[in-house]
Design a protein around this motif. Structure first.
Motif, PDB file in Angstrom:
ATOM      1  N   HIS A  24       0.316   4.294 -16.242  1.00 50.33           N
ATOM      2  CA  HIS A  24       0.860   3.320 -17.160  1.00 50.33           C
ATOM      3  C   HIS A  24       0.783   1.901 -16.599  1.00 50.33           C
ATOM      4  O   HIS A  24       1.278   1.631 -15.518  1.00 50.33           O
ATOM      5  N   ILE A  25       0.154   1.051 -17.358  1.00 46.07           N
ATOM      6  CA  ILE A  25       0.141  -0.376 -17.048  1.00 46.07           C
ATOM      7  C   ILE A  25       0.806  -1.084 -18.219  1.00 46.07           C
ATOM      8  O   ILE A  25       0.409  -0.900 -19.352  1.00 46.07           O
ATOM      9  N   HIS A  26       1.815  -1.858 -17.914  1.00 41.35           N
ATOM     10  CA  HIS A  26       2.492  -2.574 -18.986  1.00 41.35           C
ATOM     11  C   HIS A  26       2.294  -4.080 -18.820  1.00 41.35           C
ATOM     12  O   HIS A  26       2.482  -4.625 -17.738  1.00 41.35           O
ATOM     13  N   ILE A  68     -10.829 -11.064 -14.821  1.00 40.26           N
ATOM     14  CA  ILE A  68     -11.051 -10.555 -13.472  1.00 40.26           C
ATOM     15  C   ILE A  68     -11.281  -9.047 -13.417  1.00 40.26           C
ATOM     16  O   ILE A  68     -11.906  -8.546 -12.478  1.00 40.26           O
ATOM     17  N   CYS A  69     -10.807  -8.297 -14.368  1.00 34.38           N
ATOM     18  CA  CYS A  69     -10.881  -6.832 -14.246  1.00 34.38           C
ATOM     19  C   CYS A  69     -12.318  -6.340 -14.344  1.00 34.38           C
ATOM     20  O   CYS A  69     -12.973  -6.513 -15.363  1.00 34.38           O
ATOM     21  N   PRO A  70     -12.814  -5.707 -13.285  1.00 34.77           N
ATOM     22  CA  PRO A  70     -14.205  -5.237 -13.296  1.00 34.77           C
ATOM     23  C   PRO A  70     -14.423  -4.046 -14.221  1.00 34.77           C
ATOM     24  O   PRO A  70     -15.542  -3.769 -14.618  1.00 34.77           O
ATOM     25  N   ALA A  71     -13.339  -3.360 -14.567  1.00 39.45           N
ATOM     26  CA  ALA A  71     -13.449  -2.177 -15.424  1.00 39.45           C
ATOM     27  C   ALA A  71     -13.194  -2.509 -16.890  1.00 39.45           C
ATOM     28  O   ALA A  71     -13.190  -1.622 -17.733  1.00 39.45           O
ATOM     29  N   LYS A  72     -12.984  -3.773 -17.187  1.00 44.52           N
ATOM     30  CA  LYS A  72     -12.718  -4.234 -18.550  1.00 44.52           C
ATOM     31  C   LYS A  72     -11.554  -3.480 -19.189  1.00 44.52           C
ATOM     32  O   LYS A  72     -11.615  -3.057 -20.346  1.00 44.52           O
ATOM     33  N   VAL A  73     -10.506  -3.319 -18.416  1.00 43.61           N
ATOM     34  CA  VAL A  73      -9.302  -2.654 -18.907  1.00 43.61           C
ATOM     35  C   VAL A  73      -8.585  -3.527 -19.947  1.00 43.61           C
ATOM     36  O   VAL A  73      -8.051  -3.026 -20.927  1.00 43.61           O
ATOM     37  N   TYR A  74      -8.610  -4.826 -19.737  1.00 43.63           N
ATOM     38  CA  TYR A  74      -7.850  -5.741 -20.590  1.00 43.63           C
ATOM     39  C   TYR A  74      -8.753  -6.450 -21.590  1.00 43.63           C
ATOM     40  O   TYR A  74      -9.903  -6.775 -21.289  1.00 43.63           O
ATOM     41  N   ALA A  75      -8.205  -6.679 -22.768  1.00 45.39           N
ATOM     42  CA  ALA A  75      -8.922  -7.460 -23.774  1.00 45.39           C
ATOM     43  C   ALA A  75      -7.909  -8.313 -24.518  1.00 45.39           C
ATOM     44  O   ALA A  75      -6.774  -7.892 -24.744  1.00 45.39           O
ATOM     45  N   ALA A 108      -9.444   3.392 -18.024  1.00 45.87           N
ATOM     46  CA  ALA A 108     -10.649   2.920 -17.339  1.00 45.87           C
ATOM     47  C   ALA A 108     -10.325   2.295 -15.986  1.00 45.87           C
ATOM     48  O   ALA A 108     -11.231   1.945 -15.230  1.00 45.87           O
ATOM     49  N   CYS A 109      -9.062   2.171 -15.665  1.00 49.19           N
ATOM     50  CA  CYS A 109      -8.665   1.453 -14.451  1.00 49.19           C
ATOM     51  C   CYS A 109      -9.084   2.189 -13.194  1.00 49.19           C
ATOM     52  O   CYS A 109      -8.863   3.393 -13.066  1.00 49.19           O
ATOM     53  N   SER A 110      -9.687   1.454 -12.267  1.00 47.91           N
ATOM     54  CA  SER A 110     -10.108   2.039 -10.998  1.00 47.91           C
ATOM     55  C   SER A 110      -9.126   1.721  -9.875  1.00 47.91           C
ATOM     56  O   SER A 110      -9.398   1.992  -8.719  1.00 47.91           O
ATOM     57  N   GLU A 111      -7.988   1.122 -10.236  1.00 49.60           N
ATOM     58  CA  GLU A 111      -6.939   0.780  -9.268  1.00 49.60           C
ATOM     59  C   GLU A 111      -7.464  -0.111  -8.138  1.00 49.60           C
ATOM     60  O   GLU A 111      -7.136   0.071  -6.981  1.00 49.60           O
ATOM     61  N   CYS A 112      -8.269  -1.072  -8.512  1.00 44.76           N
ATOM     62  CA  CYS A 112      -8.821  -1.982  -7.499  1.00 44.76           C
ATOM     63  C   CYS A 112      -7.775  -2.985  -7.046  1.00 44.76           C
ATOM     64  O   CYS A 112      -7.887  -3.561  -5.971  1.00 44.76           O
ATOM     65  N   GLY A 113      -6.773  -3.251  -7.887  1.00 42.77           N
ATOM     66  CA  GLY A 113      -5.686  -4.129  -7.496  1.00 42.77           C
ATOM     67  C   GLY A 113      -5.893  -5.595  -7.830  1.00 42.77           C
ATOM     68  O   GLY A 113      -4.999  -6.402  -7.595  1.00 42.77           O
ATOM     69  N   ALA A 114      -7.038  -5.944  -8.378  1.00 44.61           N
ATOM     70  CA  ALA A 114      -7.339  -7.355  -8.634  1.00 44.61           C
ATOM     71  C   ALA A 114      -6.348  -7.970  -9.622  1.00 44.61           C
ATOM     72  O   ALA A 114      -5.867  -9.086  -9.417  1.00 44.61           O
ATOM     73  N   CYS A 115      -6.030  -7.255 -10.678  1.00 41.08           N
ATOM     74  CA  CYS A 115      -5.129  -7.826 -11.686  1.00 41.08           C
ATOM     75  C   CYS A 115      -3.729  -8.027 -11.105  1.00 41.08           C
ATOM     76  O   CYS A 115      -3.070  -9.024 -11.397  1.00 41.08           O
ATOM     77  N   LEU A 116      -3.308  -7.078 -10.285  1.00 38.81           N
ATOM     78  CA  LEU A 116      -1.984  -7.208  -9.670  1.00 38.81           C
ATOM     79  C   LEU A 116      -1.940  -8.396  -8.726  1.00 38.81           C
ATOM     80  O   LEU A 116      -0.912  -9.067  -8.600  1.00 38.81           O
ATOM     81  N   THR A 156       3.483  -4.702 -15.006  1.00 38.66           N
ATOM     82  CA  THR A 156       4.290  -3.662 -14.384  1.00 38.66           C
ATOM     83  C   THR A 156       3.489  -2.375 -14.351  1.00 38.66           C
ATOM     84  O   THR A 156       2.898  -1.985 -15.351  1.00 38.66           O
ATOM     85  N   TRP A 157       3.447  -1.755 -13.213  1.00 41.96           N
ATOM     86  CA  TRP A 157       2.723  -0.489 -13.057  1.00 41.96           C
ATOM     87  C   TRP A 157       3.696   0.608 -12.709  1.00 41.96           C
ATOM     88  O   TRP A 157       4.641   0.396 -11.954  1.00 41.96           O
ATOM     89  N   ARG A 158       3.415   1.766 -13.275  1.00 45.81           N
ATOM     90  CA  ARG A 158       4.134   2.950 -12.808  1.00 45.81           C
ATOM     91  C   ARG A 158       3.097   3.974 -12.388  1.00 45.81           C
ATOM     92  O   ARG A 158       2.294   4.415 -13.199  1.00 45.81           O
TER      93      ARG A 158
END
Ligand code: SF4
Length: 92
Positions: free
Chosen positions: A20-22, A40-47, A60-68, A77-79
């Motif tokens: 979950h990404i909020h 910034i998201c390389p996986a194009k999670v956000y639009a 699609a998130c690869s948990e790269c941490g860039a957005c955080l 917020t991540w859970r």
């Protein structure tokens, strides 16, 4: 439906709930975090939607941490799913 089919569906639903990404839309808009994470998201999670809200394709998130790393306080917020502890991290 067969039992394997039901199990597969349950697993899918569970994973959907757990990973979950909020996005706090108000903070994301006010701080510019929304546009920043879209870029910034390389996986194009956000639009960015037409009304300015940020949609999240978290599967699609690869948990790269860039957005955080670039998010303003409270904007994201991540859970994390592991361990069932409902740990929440706020970055900024
Ligand atoms: Fe995208 Fe990386 Fe953030 Fe996942 S952690 S949403 S891949 S920028």
């Amino acid at each position: 439906t067969t039992i394997p089919e039901r199990l597969a569906r349950n697993r899918y639903v569970t994973d959907e709930e757990e990973s979950h990404i909020h996005v706090d839309q108000e903070i994301a808009r006010r701080t510019g975090t929304g546009k920043a994470i879209v870029a910034i998201c390389p996986a194009k999670v956000y639009a960015e939607e037409a009304d300015g809200t940020i949609s999240v394709e978290y599967a699609a998130c690869s948990e790269c941490g860039a957005c955080l790393a670039i998010a303003a306080p409270g904007a994201l917020t991540w859970r994390y799913p592991r361990g069932g502890m409902g740990i929440q991290l706020r970055q900024g």
